[in-house]
Motif scaffolding. Structure first.
Motif, PDB file in Angstrom:
ATOM      1  N   LEU A 296      17.802  35.430  22.706  1.00  7.60           N
ATOM      2  CA  LEU A 296      17.268  37.147  22.577  1.00  7.60           C
ATOM      3  C   LEU A 296      16.843  38.268  23.844  1.00  7.60           C
ATOM      4  CD1 LEU A 296      14.949  35.942  19.458  1.00  7.60           C
ATOM      5  CD2 LEU A 296      17.959  37.515  19.410  1.00  7.60           C
ATOM      6  N   ASP A 297      16.120  37.513  24.502  1.00  2.25           N
ATOM      7  CA  ASP A 297      15.561  38.171  26.137  1.00  2.25           C
ATOM      8  C   ASP A 297      16.721  38.516  26.984  1.00  2.25           C
ATOM      9  OD1 ASP A 297      14.202  37.095  29.000  1.00  2.25           O
ATOM     10  OD2 ASP A 297      14.342  39.169  28.162  1.00  2.25           O
ATOM     11  N   ASP A 298      17.898  37.507  26.917  1.00  2.00           N
ATOM     12  CA  ASP A 298      18.899  38.705  27.370  1.00  2.00           C
ATOM     13  C   ASP A 298      19.715  39.124  26.909  1.00  2.00           C
ATOM     14  OD1 ASP A 298      22.478  38.021  27.716  1.00  2.00           O
ATOM     15  OD2 ASP A 298      21.471  38.174  29.524  1.00  2.00           O
ATOM     16  N   TYR A 299      20.229  39.209  25.741  1.00  2.00           N
ATOM     17  CA  TYR A 299      20.382  39.948  24.616  1.00  2.00           C
ATOM     18  C   TYR A 299      19.857  42.019  24.742  1.00  2.00           C
ATOM     19  CZ  TYR A 299      21.830  42.893  20.705  1.00  2.00           C
ATOM     20  OH  TYR A 299      22.719  44.098  19.885  1.00  2.00           O
ATOM     21  N   PHE A 300      18.779  41.463  24.616  1.00  2.00           N
ATOM     22  CA  PHE A 300      17.942  43.101  24.693  1.00  2.00           C
ATOM     23  C   PHE A 300      17.505  43.750  25.773  1.00  2.00           C
ATOM     24  CE2 PHE A 300      17.368  44.091  20.203  1.00  2.00           C
ATOM     25  CZ  PHE A 300      16.528  42.432  19.879  1.00  2.00           C
ATOM     26  N   TYR A 301      17.308  42.826  26.634  1.00  2.00           N
ATOM     27  CA  TYR A 301      17.618  43.505  28.684  1.00  2.00           C
ATOM     28  C   TYR A 301      18.588  44.431  28.391  1.00  2.00           C
ATOM     29  CZ  TYR A 301      16.688  43.575  33.176  1.00  2.00           C
ATOM     30  OH  TYR A 301      16.857  43.830  34.445  1.00  2.00           O
ATOM     31  N   ARG A 302      19.758  43.201  28.417  1.00  2.00           N
ATOM     32  CA  ARG A 302      21.362  43.939  28.988  1.00  2.00           C
ATOM     33  C   ARG A 302      21.349  45.138  27.757  1.00  2.00           C
ATOM     34  NH1 ARG A 302      24.808  38.550  29.077  1.00  2.00           N
ATOM     35  NH2 ARG A 302      26.558  39.903  28.961  1.00  2.00           N
ATOM     36  N   LEU A 303      21.157  45.067  26.104  1.00  2.00           N
ATOM     37  CA  LEU A 303      21.761  46.220  25.103  1.00  2.00           C
ATOM     38  C   LEU A 303      20.413  47.767  25.494  1.00  2.00           C
ATOM     39  CD1 LEU A 303      22.166  47.047  22.633  1.00  2.00           C
ATOM     40  CD2 LEU A 303      20.197  45.592  21.052  1.00  2.00           C
TER      41      LEU A 303
ATOM     42  N   ARG B 260       3.487  32.169  33.671  1.00  2.00           N
ATOM     43  CA  ARG B 260       3.305  33.288  33.123  1.00  2.00           C
ATOM     44  C   ARG B 260       4.088  33.489  31.864  1.00  2.00           C
ATOM     45  NH1 ARG B 260       5.346  39.020  36.102  1.00  2.00           N
ATOM     46  NH2 ARG B 260       4.867  40.126  34.375  1.00  2.00           N
ATOM     47  N   VAL B 261       3.629  34.331  31.060  1.00  2.00           N
ATOM     48  CA  VAL B 261       3.838  34.105  29.414  1.00  2.00           C
ATOM     49  C   VAL B 261       3.693  35.425  29.342  1.00  2.00           C
ATOM     50  CG1 VAL B 261       5.058  33.087  27.094  1.00  2.00           C
ATOM     51  CG2 VAL B 261       4.276  31.890  28.729  1.00  2.00           C
ATOM     52  N   GLU B 262       5.120  35.805  28.643  1.00  2.00           N
ATOM     53  CA  GLU B 262       5.280  37.514  28.287  1.00  2.00           C
ATOM     54  C   GLU B 262       6.209  37.781  26.808  1.00  2.00           C
ATOM     55  OE1 GLU B 262       4.198  39.990  31.804  1.00  2.00           O
ATOM     56  OE2 GLU B 262       3.953  40.165  30.169  1.00  2.00           O
TER      57      GLU B 262
ATOM     58  N   ASP C  27      11.569  36.566  29.891  1.00  2.00           N
ATOM     59  CA  ASP C  27      11.644  36.598  31.708  1.00  2.00           C
ATOM     60  C   ASP C  27      10.903  37.974  32.654  1.00  2.00           C
ATOM     61  OD1 ASP C  27      13.713  35.145  34.101  1.00  2.00           O
ATOM     62  OD2 ASP C  27      12.296  36.874  34.788  1.00  2.00           O
ATOM     63  N   PRO C  28       9.169  37.516  33.317  1.00  2.00           N
ATOM     64  CA  PRO C  28       8.465  37.947  33.483  1.00  2.00           C
ATOM     65  C   PRO C  28       9.876  39.311  34.006  1.00  2.00           C
ATOM     66  CG  PRO C  28       8.058  35.928  33.775  1.00  2.00           C
ATOM     67  CD  PRO C  28       9.630  36.186  33.156  1.00  2.00           C
ATOM     68  N   GLU C  29      10.876  38.884  34.603  1.00  2.00           N
ATOM     69  CA  GLU C  29      11.492  39.943  35.460  1.00  2.00           C
ATOM     70  C   GLU C  29      12.095  41.102  34.898  1.00  2.00           C
ATOM     71  OE1 GLU C  29      12.151  40.028  38.967  1.00  2.00           O
ATOM     72  OE2 GLU C  29      11.625  38.583  39.250  1.00  2.00           O
ATOM     73  N   HIS C  30      12.041  40.972  33.068  1.00  2.00           N
ATOM     74  CA  HIS C  30      13.076  41.657  32.376  1.00  2.00           C
ATOM     75  C   HIS C  30      12.132  42.466  31.903  1.00  2.00           C
ATOM     76  CE1 HIS C  30      16.191  38.802  31.575  1.00  2.00           C
ATOM     77  NE2 HIS C  30      16.514  39.241  32.956  1.00  2.00           N
ATOM     78  N   VAL C  31      10.288  42.327  32.064  1.00  2.00           N
ATOM     79  CA  VAL C  31       9.387  43.422  32.257  1.00  2.00           C
ATOM     80  C   VAL C  31       9.340  44.544  32.696  1.00  2.00           C
ATOM     81  CG1 VAL C  31       6.971  42.823  30.980  1.00  2.00           C
ATOM     82  CG2 VAL C  31       8.132  40.882  30.627  1.00  2.00           C
ATOM     83  N   ALA C  32       9.076  45.582  31.936  1.00  2.00           N
ATOM     84  CA  ALA C  32       8.754  47.128  32.382  1.00  2.00           C
ATOM     85  C   ALA C  32       7.130  46.401  33.341  1.00  2.00           C
ATOM     86  CB  ALA C  32       8.949  47.800  31.391  1.00  2.00           C
ATOM     87  N   ASP C  33       7.091  47.174  34.256  1.00  2.00           N
ATOM     88  CA  ASP C  33       5.451  47.998  35.231  1.00  2.00           C
ATOM     89  C   ASP C  33       4.519  48.336  33.864  1.00  2.00           C
ATOM     90  OD1 ASP C  33       7.050  48.745  37.872  1.00  2.00           O
ATOM     91  OD2 ASP C  33       6.593  47.126  37.566  1.00  2.00           O
ATOM     92  N   ALA C  34       3.384  48.143  33.908  1.00  2.00           N
ATOM     93  CA  ALA C  34       2.237  48.171  33.253  1.00  2.00           C
ATOM     94  C   ALA C  34       2.098  49.579  33.062  1.00  2.00           C
ATOM     95  CB  ALA C  34       0.661  47.639  33.387  1.00  2.00           C
ATOM     96  N   PRO C  35       2.384  49.973  31.936  1.00  2.00           N
ATOM     97  CA  PRO C  35       2.184  51.744  32.300  1.00  2.00           C
ATOM     98  C   PRO C  35       0.179  52.500  32.574  1.00  2.00           C
ATOM     99  CG  PRO C  35       1.505  51.022  29.366  1.00  2.00           C
ATOM    100  CD  PRO C  35       2.521  49.634  30.491  1.00  2.00           C
ATOM    101  N   GLY C  36       0.580  53.856  32.939  1.00  2.00           N
ATOM    102  CA  GLY C  36      -0.459  53.643  32.493  1.00  2.00           C
ATOM    103  C   GLY C  36      -1.748  53.607  32.158  1.00  2.00           C
ATOM    104  N   ARG C  37      -2.783  55.005  31.704  1.00  2.00           N
ATOM    105  CA  ARG C  37      -3.552  54.464  31.406  1.00  2.00           C
ATOM    106  C   ARG C  37      -3.655  54.148  29.583  1.00  2.00           C
ATOM    107  NH1 ARG C  37      -9.185  56.443  30.864  1.00  2.00           N
ATOM    108  NH2 ARG C  37     -10.119  56.511  29.327  1.00  2.00           N
TER     109      ARG C  37
END
Length: 698
Positions: A279-286, A49-51, A66-76
């Motif tokens: 970058l992933d770690d930085y923006f996730y923590r930011l 899986r690639v996000e 990282d998939p663990e850093h991705v928010a759940d899918a939004p609604g409609r």
């Protein structure tokens, strides 16, 4: 310092070099969050899986997450997301390019019936435009109608006006751009050369040019130094030669860069294997680290502050040592030029005459090589020819010196002396800085002593209260996570509180034996090929050496650690043998006619064996006195952790096993955000043995 919220042009140039590795991934679905964040969920044959995230709001970024850093899918899904799903479902990701040196990325997607380009504008107000095969805008998040360009459905996409690309500009064009300015050097680099403020300052620092120098006072020497610094930066970006960092100030992230920057040398830093991961770690923590709330009555985290100041001192001491070596090397090069004046002058004269006759560099290199074969001393001294830099490198009795043939021996030597002086000035600044840091460290230690003196009467009562804390039911668990020198290795503390460290690879095995193993320690290794060097430490690096009578429990736990993280686990076996020796029995010197591979050692003398040692580990979350993941032999880990899981050799790959552990641990705490911060899957994975694992059900 304000945290970075937008990627620079240099960041994007580096990012493009890394995103190419995801070419061929297939698009599953596209999501749009809050009208400014696009998520492309893709599948890669090798990586799973690639996000891919693209954000163009207040925060402007693009990277794989990282998939663990991705928010759940939004609604409609809104219409824009539905349009992208219709065009991209099943399409192949075909690559990404940066438009000139602008903050614009073009992502290419290919499908049998139609190709699509997604253009991300990571500047100004930010925008995303979707283009068809002809470059016509299908749809965009924002409509732009300016005199210079248009971004609107049905129109040809208009890129902004061309800008100078400082990573490819020729020297003459570079000088013209600089001389067209009416301000100082750093502002000219930031605006005319499009580097922006941070990299404008960084180029000045690397070139040794005063940032505030007025352009009217700048001359050939300054331009050459600046152009040389830009060239070195460009080479590393083009070659993907990165050493990414996430920088922190007061334990808060403030920047992520593809290379260590001199302009960030005063900050603490964390290294990463790729710029994308940084970058992933930085923006996730930011975006997810909450603001700290204090009542003013909490005990300050003196230990974390002391550890931080000590870490800064170590970095400053290393920098000073490096400056001394660099300055000495530059002076040695200058002296070598004068010591071999006639030979160097002959090399310079020969190359300069050829260049004045428009002889190509390749032909010059061939001529010098032929001269070396005939035994001509000047030709023999030439070790390398670098057309990009316009230099030849000469070997002067073991001292290797790059030489600019456009100037004479004296000026080449003078440049070396000037560089040595600049480095020594940096050393003086570092010496002053380290004194300031030591004063800050002393001040923190004094405050800690005063605080502890005031609270001495209440210490026993508070300790009793802390023992009664129900960490798992707390809605907000306070995080106390100081850094320790041994965290770059595998590690655990035995049940008797001795430190055990182990290598993850051949390089770390070498470092453990050469740098971190002392005479009173014990060396362990599994009786199997492919295991970590394991060192049971008698004392820490800052403690006085002393002989230690290690308890049997610590010896047995170190042996279990050596077996569990060896090929025994990887082979699916549940037990194995280990041995122990003294440090003076470990050598890198092989017997005559034998060879030792990297990370290997020769053991001489008698060994103490530990037979049929169980291969099992525990991982868990420790809440006091520090909050962190810990892992190792169950007898050592379980008493220290608030909650643990036991693992044995099994069927789940290391990454999958880490995610399973994470889900189980997260469900045991009311404060799930606390678990995400201190025990994410990647942190848990650091404590899992190589190979397959299974969780032992309780």
């Amino acid at each position: 310092m304000d945290a970075k919220r937008e990627l620079t042009s240099v960041d994007l140039a580096a990012l493009v070099a890394e995103l190419g590795r995801y070419e061929g991934a297939k698009v599953d679905k596209v999501y749009l969050y809050d009208d400014d964040l696009l998520r492309f969920r893709m599948r890669d044959f090798d990586r799973g899986r690639v996000e891919l995230l693209i954000e163009v709001g207040d925060v402007k970024r693009a990277h794989v997450a990282d998939p663990e850093h991705v928010a759940d899918a939004p609604g409609r899904p809104p219409n824009f997301a539905m349009m992208l799903r219709n065009r991209l479902s099943g399409a192949d990701f075909a690559g990404v390019e940066q438009y000139e040196f602008d903050r614009i990325l073009s992502f290419e997607f290919e499908r049998d019936d139609e190709n699509t380009t997604v253009v991300a504008e990571l500047f100004g107000q930010g925008n995303v435009a979707v283009l068809d095969e002809t470059g016509e805008v299908v749809r965009s998040l924002e409509t732009v109608r300016l005199k210079s360009r248009t971004v609107a459905p049905g129109s040809q996409y208009g890129f902004p006006d061309s800008r100078v690309d400082p990573l490819t500009v020729g020297y003459d064009a570079f000088v013209r751009q600089m001389e067209d300015s009416d301000t100082d050097v750093v502002r000219t680099l930031a605006t005319q050369l499009n580097f922006g403020g941070l990299y404008g300052e960084e180029i000045c620092s690397r070139a040794g040019v005063e940032k505030g120098l007025d352009i009217a006072e700048a001359g050939e020497a300054e331009y050459e130094a600046l152009y040389d610094a830009i060239g070195r930066l460009a080479d590393r970006v083009r070659n993907g030669d990165f050493d990414p960092r996430v920088y922190l100030e007061d334990d808060r992230v403030v920047d992520a860069t593809p290379l260590p920057l001199e302009e960030r040398s005063g900050l603490s830093a964390e290294g990463f294997d790729s710029f994308n991961a940084a970058l992933d770690d930085y923006f996730y923590r930011l975006e997810r680290e909450p603001e700290e709330e204090t009542t003013g009555t909490e005990r300050p985290d003196f230990e974390a502050e002391i550890a931080k100041q000590q870490r800064i001192i170590e970095q400053q001491e290393g920098a000073i040592e490096g400056f001394e070596e660099q300055a000495a090397a530059e002076r040695e090069r200058a002296e070598a030029l004068y010591a071999h004046y006639d030979l160097v002058d002959e090399v310079i004269s020969t190359v300069r005459a050829a260049r004045e006759d428009s002889v190509p560099w390749a032909e010059i290199e061939e001529t010098l090589a032929a001269g070396a074969e005939r035994g001509i001393p000047a030709a023999e001294a030439v070790e390398d020819v670098d057309p990009a830099e316009g230099e030849v490198t000469v070997d002067l009795d073991g001292t290797v010196v790059p030489v600019d043939p456009s100037v004479g021996v004296e000026k080449n030597a003078d440049r070396r002396y000037t560089e040595a002086k600049r480095i020594e000035e940096k050393k003086e600044g570092a010496l002053a800085a380290i004194e300031n840091t030591r004063e800050e460290l002393e001040a923190v230690e004094r405050r800690r002593e005063e605080w502890e003196a005031d609270d001495e009467d209440d210490a026993d009562e508070e300790a009793d209260e802390e023992r009664d804390v129900d960490w798992r039911s707390m809605s907000s668990v306070p995080i106390k996570q100081p850094e320790h020198w041994y965290e770059e290795f595998r590690w655990f503390h035995t049940s008797d509180d001795f430190l055990v460290i182990g290598g993850r690879n051949a390089d770390e095995n070498e470092a453990l034996v050469k740098k971190y193993m002392d005479g009173n320690d014990r060396f362990f290794h599994a009786q199997a090929h492919g295991g970590p060097v394991t060192v049971l430490k008698a004392t820490g690096p800052s403690e006085k050496a002393r002989e230690v009578d290690f308890p049997d429990s610590s010896l047995e736990e170190a042996a279990r650690f050596a077996v569990s993280y060896s090929s025994v686990w990887k082979d699916g076996r549940f037990a194995g043998d280990a041995y122990m020796v003294d440090p003076d029995q470990v050598s890198k010197t092989p017997e005559s006619g034998e060879y030792i591979e990297k990370g290997g050692f020769v053991i001489r003398g008698d060994r103490t064996y530990f037979r049929d040692v169980s291969a099992s580990v525990a991982v868990g979350i420790q809440c006091e006195p520090e909050t962190r993941v810990i892992g190792g032999p169950p007898s050592a880990v379980e008493p220290r952790a608030e909650t643990t899981l036991r693992l044995e050799p099994g069927k789940f790959a290391q990454n999958d096993a880490a995610k399973r552990c994470y889900r189980k641990l997260k469900g045991r705490f009311a404060d799930e955000s606390f678990v995400r911060k201190v025990a994410s899957p990647d942190k848990i994975q650091e404590f899992l043995p190589p190979g397959g694992s299974s969780i032992v059900e309780e």
